[in-house]
Design a protein around this motif. Structure first.
Motif, PDB file in Angstrom:
ATOM      1  N   VAL A  90       0.844  -1.189   0.000  1.00  0.00           N
ATOM      2  CA  VAL A  90       0.000   0.000   0.000  1.00  0.00           C
ATOM      3  C   VAL A  90       0.882   1.243   0.000  1.00  0.00           C
ATOM      4  O   VAL A  90       2.055   1.195   0.392  1.00  0.00           O
ATOM      5  CB  VAL A  90      -0.969   0.036   1.203  1.00  0.00           C
ATOM      6  CG1 VAL A  90      -1.987  -1.090   1.106  1.00  0.00           C
ATOM      7  CG2 VAL A  90      -0.230  -0.008   2.528  1.00  0.00           C
ATOM      8  N   ALA A 149      -5.554   1.979   4.432  1.00  0.00           N
ATOM      9  CA  ALA A 149      -5.118   1.770   3.042  1.00  0.00           C
ATOM     10  C   ALA A 149      -5.323   0.320   2.630  1.00  0.00           C
ATOM     11  O   ALA A 149      -5.788   0.043   1.518  1.00  0.00           O
ATOM     12  CB  ALA A 149      -3.646   2.169   2.892  1.00  0.00           C
ATOM     13  N   TYR A 150      -5.019  -0.622   3.521  1.00  0.00           N
ATOM     14  CA  TYR A 150      -5.257  -2.038   3.226  1.00  0.00           C
ATOM     15  C   TYR A 150      -6.749  -2.319   3.062  1.00  0.00           C
ATOM     16  O   TYR A 150      -7.163  -2.999   2.122  1.00  0.00           O
ATOM     17  CB  TYR A 150      -4.687  -2.941   4.327  1.00  0.00           C
ATOM     18  CG  TYR A 150      -3.244  -3.317   4.116  1.00  0.00           C
ATOM     19  CD1 TYR A 150      -2.874  -4.196   3.103  1.00  0.00           C
ATOM     20  CD2 TYR A 150      -2.250  -2.809   4.925  1.00  0.00           C
ATOM     21  CE1 TYR A 150      -1.550  -4.566   2.907  1.00  0.00           C
ATOM     22  CE2 TYR A 150      -0.920  -3.164   4.746  1.00  0.00           C
ATOM     23  CZ  TYR A 150      -0.578  -4.039   3.734  1.00  0.00           C
ATOM     24  OH  TYR A 150       0.729  -4.385   3.537  1.00  0.00           O
ATOM     25  N   LYS A 202      -7.960  -0.645  -0.311  1.00  0.00           N
ATOM     26  CA  LYS A 202      -7.410  -1.217  -1.548  1.00  0.00           C
ATOM     27  C   LYS A 202      -7.835  -2.666  -1.757  1.00  0.00           C
ATOM     28  O   LYS A 202      -8.158  -3.062  -2.876  1.00  0.00           O
ATOM     29  CB  LYS A 202      -5.875  -1.127  -1.524  1.00  0.00           C
ATOM     30  CG  LYS A 202      -5.219  -1.648  -2.793  1.00  0.00           C
ATOM     31  CD  LYS A 202      -3.725  -1.426  -2.756  1.00  0.00           C
ATOM     32  CE  LYS A 202      -3.071  -1.927  -4.020  1.00  0.00           C
ATOM     33  NZ  LYS A 202      -1.623  -1.729  -4.011  1.00  0.00           N
TER      34      LYS A 202
END
Length: 123
Positions: free
Chosen positions: A33, A90-91, A94
């Motif tokens: 990420v 972010a993980y 995404k």
């Protein structure tokens, strides 16, 4: 610049190749990420011979973004505690497809959070 190309690729692709140290002959595909224009990954398998542990012994390596290979330096970021929530988000953002969601929820658990590494593009 190479860093911007790598950041763009990582932001737009779910699987990135990584080669830790000098002993590994092939790239391993992992999740990465981008947070604050920096590249992060967490170890999933937690194995003794993982890419994470290899980088702890030898911080040099490579990432593969499509056909382009970048030399990198791996490090545990000094400000990792300050960035943990952003990296977690972010993980989750995404990797939010049906087949990935259980893993993205897993990788934000403490046993993986403590295995967070940053990659610096060298050239």
């Amino acid at each position: 610049m190479n860093k911007e190309k790598a950041l763009d690729y990582i932001q737009n692709h779910t699987i990135i190749g990584i080669k830790a140290g000098h002993q590994r002959p092939e790239f391993l595909e992992i999740w990465m990420v981008v947070v604050q224009n920096r590249i992060f990954a967490r170890s999933w398998g937690l194995a003794e011979k993982s890419w994470y542990n290899t980088f702890l012994e030898d911080s040099t390596g490579e990432i593969q973004c499509g056909e382009t290979v970048y030399s990198i330096k791996a490090m545990i970021p000094e400000d990792v505690n300050d960035l943990t929530e952003e990296i977690n988000q972010a993980y989750l953002t995404k990797y939010n497809s049906d087949h990935n969601i259980q893993y993205s929820r897993g990788i934000i658990q403490e046993k993986h959070v403590v295995k967070t590494m940053e990659f610096i593009i060298l050239k």
